[in-house]
Write a protein that holds these residues in place. Structure first.
Motif, PDB file in Angstrom:
ATOM      1  N   VAL A 180       0.832  -1.207   0.000  1.00 28.12           N
ATOM      2  CA  VAL A 180       0.000   0.000   0.000  1.00 28.12           C
ATOM      3  C   VAL A 180       0.867   1.259   0.000  1.00 28.12           C
ATOM      4  CG1 VAL A 180      -1.675   1.325   1.345  1.00 28.12           C
ATOM      5  CG2 VAL A 180      -1.965  -1.135   1.099  1.00 28.12           C
ATOM      6  N   ILE A 181       1.886   1.296   0.849  1.00 28.58           N
ATOM      7  CA  ILE A 181       2.761   2.479   0.926  1.00 28.58           C
ATOM      8  C   ILE A 181       3.493   2.691  -0.392  1.00 28.58           C
ATOM      9  CG2 ILE A 181       4.811   3.412   2.047  1.00 28.58           C
ATOM     10  CD1 ILE A 181       3.874   2.067   4.628  1.00 28.58           C
ATOM     11  N   THR A 182       3.986   1.605  -0.995  1.00 24.91           N
ATOM     12  CA  THR A 182       4.701   1.724  -2.266  1.00 24.91           C
ATOM     13  C   THR A 182       3.796   2.248  -3.374  1.00 24.91           C
ATOM     14  OG1 THR A 182       6.121  -0.135  -1.621  1.00 24.91           O
ATOM     15  CG2 THR A 182       6.098   0.480  -3.947  1.00 24.91           C
ATOM     16  N   LEU A 259       8.207   1.628   8.010  1.00 28.34           N
ATOM     17  CA  LEU A 259       8.101   1.133   6.636  1.00 28.34           C
ATOM     18  C   LEU A 259       8.041   2.293   5.646  1.00 28.34           C
ATOM     19  CD1 LEU A 259       5.548  -1.806   7.086  1.00 28.34           C
ATOM     20  CD2 LEU A 259       8.005  -1.981   6.689  1.00 28.34           C
ATOM     21  N   PHE A 260       7.275   3.320   5.979  1.00 30.35           N
ATOM     22  CA  PHE A 260       7.166   4.491   5.108  1.00 30.35           C
ATOM     23  C   PHE A 260       8.525   5.155   4.927  1.00 30.35           C
ATOM     24  CE2 PHE A 260       6.556   9.229   5.380  1.00 30.35           C
ATOM     25  CZ  PHE A 260       6.350   9.411   4.026  1.00 30.35           C
ATOM     26  N   SER A 261       9.271   5.331   6.004  1.00 31.12           N
ATOM     27  CA  SER A 261      10.582   5.968   5.918  1.00 31.12           C
ATOM     28  C   SER A 261      11.541   5.138   5.070  1.00 31.12           C
ATOM     29  CB  SER A 261      11.153   6.175   7.327  1.00 31.12           C
ATOM     30  OG  SER A 261      10.274   6.934   8.132  1.00 31.12           O
ATOM     31  N   THR A 262      11.512   3.829   5.266  1.00 25.38           N
ATOM     32  CA  THR A 262      12.414   2.940   4.522  1.00 25.38           C
ATOM     33  C   THR A 262      12.092   2.939   3.033  1.00 25.38           C
ATOM     34  OG1 THR A 262      12.624   1.524   6.481  1.00 25.38           O
ATOM     35  CG2 THR A 262      13.307   0.600   4.367  1.00 25.38           C
ATOM     36  N   ILE A 263      10.819   2.791   2.701  1.00 25.24           N
ATOM     37  CA  ILE A 263      10.417   2.736   1.289  1.00 25.24           C
ATOM     38  C   ILE A 263      10.671   4.077   0.603  1.00 25.24           C
ATOM     39  CG2 ILE A 263       8.444   2.408  -0.267  1.00 25.24           C
ATOM     40  CD1 ILE A 263       7.278   0.516   1.837  1.00 25.24           C
TER      41      ILE A 263
END
Length: 575
Positions: A180-182, A259-263
């Motif tokens: 979803v974030i991607t 996860l948002f920061s990493t992606i």
């Protein structure tokens, strides 16, 4: 007024006295015995009683005349009926002997017992002098009833059992988060102006509603589940392995933002390589994810740092974690988690400052780094778009007001008066300045804020507190675990106000879907790019070109209108 004899008597508490008494008629005979002076039971105090003798007589009576937190005393059972939502402890020290201290109990941690007095019925906390843990719901014990017996505190403050069977499910949910974030970061999503008031309501209201009357707990979780899912923290009680501590369980709430920061960093790095030049970050997606994640991240960080100072039965003071009172703050595992929470709050503060700098156009003055200036220019346009020209800088205030509400709710647990005052100020501000471009969005904002204000005002009245829990026409029970079998008629009044914004959002989403479908269908028709021919004769004889126009969707989510005039000139306009 307490007289001298009372002070002299209370000063002897916990002292052992040797008393010698002469036996009448036998002057040379006497007896000696020891007497230990004890304090009155918890919640009781010495009061003077009428006596025919010259000496003043005292007896232990309920101290609810001086202690407003005590509703009723039941000395035969060693029980005190307290105001709703309180956790109590009895301090037995030489200076504070038998003094009761009260703290706000975390929502869902303490028992709620019915108490009928003078024609009214309320839900009250109960303190047992023989065992303080009896004031907790089943499965809980310790400071603030924070410890779960062989289980762990999870979502909605419930004690859940742990097992390895949850690991696979968590991996699935994390994978869904990544997808979803991607997709959001790579897609040119459209942020409709009505999302601002709707998201604010969905994110803030569940935290306020946890302090509504206990009977409303039968309804309250549903909006909390929707809010958690919207924040990409799925409504599931995460518990991975047996013996898992509440600190580990609570730290899992940082999963979406990590996860948002990493992606985001991965996509940023990939876009800098020529092989992946066609990959670019959607800044509308970045802003949407910030709106979705910010509230829960701030609430998690502030809750980790919520450490009231408690006094144990021996009078020793210590800072205890509000979520789990058995955890001493800033020591052991909590020290590392608290440090991370402080860093997250610093980053959130810097994020707000950065947004202010961007939306005010200050980045344009920075020389060099053309790529950064181009991105910030697109982001600046995105932030300013929903608001009127006079308040083009309004976007950062969406994060600021979320931060203020979370701090007030956490700093004053159980006290909704500060929240009510902040809502009243918000309603007045939005009614006066009307920052959104659309009139309907301004009206929707005021209506939703007024909805919150109405619910807070209703639940804060004494009449509602005494009738919302137990009313004459609708009876129900609350078991030892704090579960309510049904909602009362008075609490049911809140349901339409509670779910009204959710229903409104469904209607708005359906409207946008229908509008998008119509747009797609119209773009597929031959008239999508219209050619306005004056006449075939003017085209051939006057050497004029056909006037035409086309709509093109840009990578940032904006639309460009391309126009060819009759003499072949090309013009474009950002929509």
């Amino acid at each position: 007024m307490i007289d001298k004899s009372y002070i002299e008597l209370t000063s002897l508490v916990n002292m052992t006295l040797s008393i010698m008494i002469n036996i009448l008629g036998l002057p040379n005979e006497s007896t000696c015995f020891k007497l230990t002076v004890t304090a009155c039971p918890a919640g009781l105090a010495l009061y003077e009683v009428q006596s025919n003798s010259e000496m003043k007589d005292y007896e232990c009576k309920c101290d609810n005349d001086h202690d407003d937190n005590i509703v009723k005393c039941v000395p035969d059972e060693g029980k005190l009926i307290l105001k709703e939502g309180l956790w109590a402890t009895n301090v037995n020290t030489k200076s504070l002997n038998g003094m009761m201290e009260y703290y706000q109990c975390p929502p869902g941690y303490c028992q709620c017992s019915s108490s009928k007095d003078k024609g009214t019925s309320t839900c009250n906390s109960v303190y047992y002098d023989s065992n303080q843990d009896l004031q907790c719901v089943c499965g809980r014990e310790g400071y603030l009833c924070g410890n779960c017996n062989q289980t762990v505190t999870a979502l909605l403050n419930k004690c859940v059992s742990c097992g390895h069977g949850n690991i696979a499910l968590i991996f699935v949910l994390v994978a869904v988060d990544i997808i979803v974030i991607t997709l959001i970061l790579l897609s040119s999503v459209t942020i409709f102006s009505w999302l601002y008031p709707v998201l604010f309501y969905l994110q803030i209201t569940p935290y306020i509603a946890q302090y509504f009357p206990v009977t409303f707990s039968a309804v309250q979780p549903y909006l909390h589940y929707i809010s958690s899912a919207a924040s990409l923290y799925f409504p599931y009680d995460f518990c991975i392995y047996p013996g898992m501590t509440s600190l580990v369980s609570y730290s899992l709430q940082y999963t979406p933002v990590l996860l948002f920061s990493t992606i985001f960093c991965c996509i940023w790095l990939l876009s800098s390589y020529r092989k992946f030049y066609n990959i670019s970050i959607s800044w509308s997606g970045v802003w949407l994810l910030i709106l979705l994640l910010f509230t829960d991240v701030v609430n998690t960080s502030v809750s980790i740092l919520n450490c009231p100072i408690l006094r144990d039965s021996n009078g020793k003071k210590s800072m205890r974690w509000f979520v789990d009172g058995t955890v001493e703050c800033f020591s052991g595992g909590h020290a590392g988690l608290a440090t991370f929470a402080i860093l997250v709050l610093i980053v959130c503060t810097l994020l707000i400052i950065t947004l202010v700098v961007v939306v005010l156009g200050k980045v344009k003055k920075i020389k060099g780094c053309l790529r950064l200036r181009l991105w910030t220019a697109m982001f600046e346009k995105l932030l300013q778009e929903p608001f009127v020209d006079q308040y083009y800088w309004w976007a950062p205030t969406e994060l600021i007001r979320r931060l203020l509400f979370i701090i007030l709710i956490t700093a004053f647990p159980g006290n909704l008066i500060p929240v009510m005052l902040l809502v009243m100020i918000s309603v007045a501000v939005y009614m006066y300045i009307q920052p959104y471009q659309g009139l309907c969005t301004n009206i929707l904002e005021v209506v939703l804020l007024g909805d919150i204000l109405l619910m807070v005002m209703i639940t804060s009245t004494d009449h509602f507190k005494t009738t919302a829990v137990f009313d004459s026409d609708h009876s129900f029970s609350i078991d030892q675990c704090g579960n309510v079998d049904q909602i009362s008629e008075h609490a049911a009044v809140l349901i339409p106000f509670y779910f009204l914004p959710l229903m409104t959002s469904f209607v708005l989403i359906a409207k946008e879907i229908i509008s998008r479908v119509k747009t797609v269908l119209s773009n597929r028709s031959p008239e999508a790019c219209t050619v306005n021919k004056r006449t075939e004769e003017s085209l051939t004889t006057n050497n004029h070109y056909p006037s035409s126009s086309c709509m093109i969707n840009g990578p940032t989510g904006h639309s460009f209108e391309l126009k060819f005039n009759s003499i072949g000139e090309l013009t474009w306009q950002l929509q």
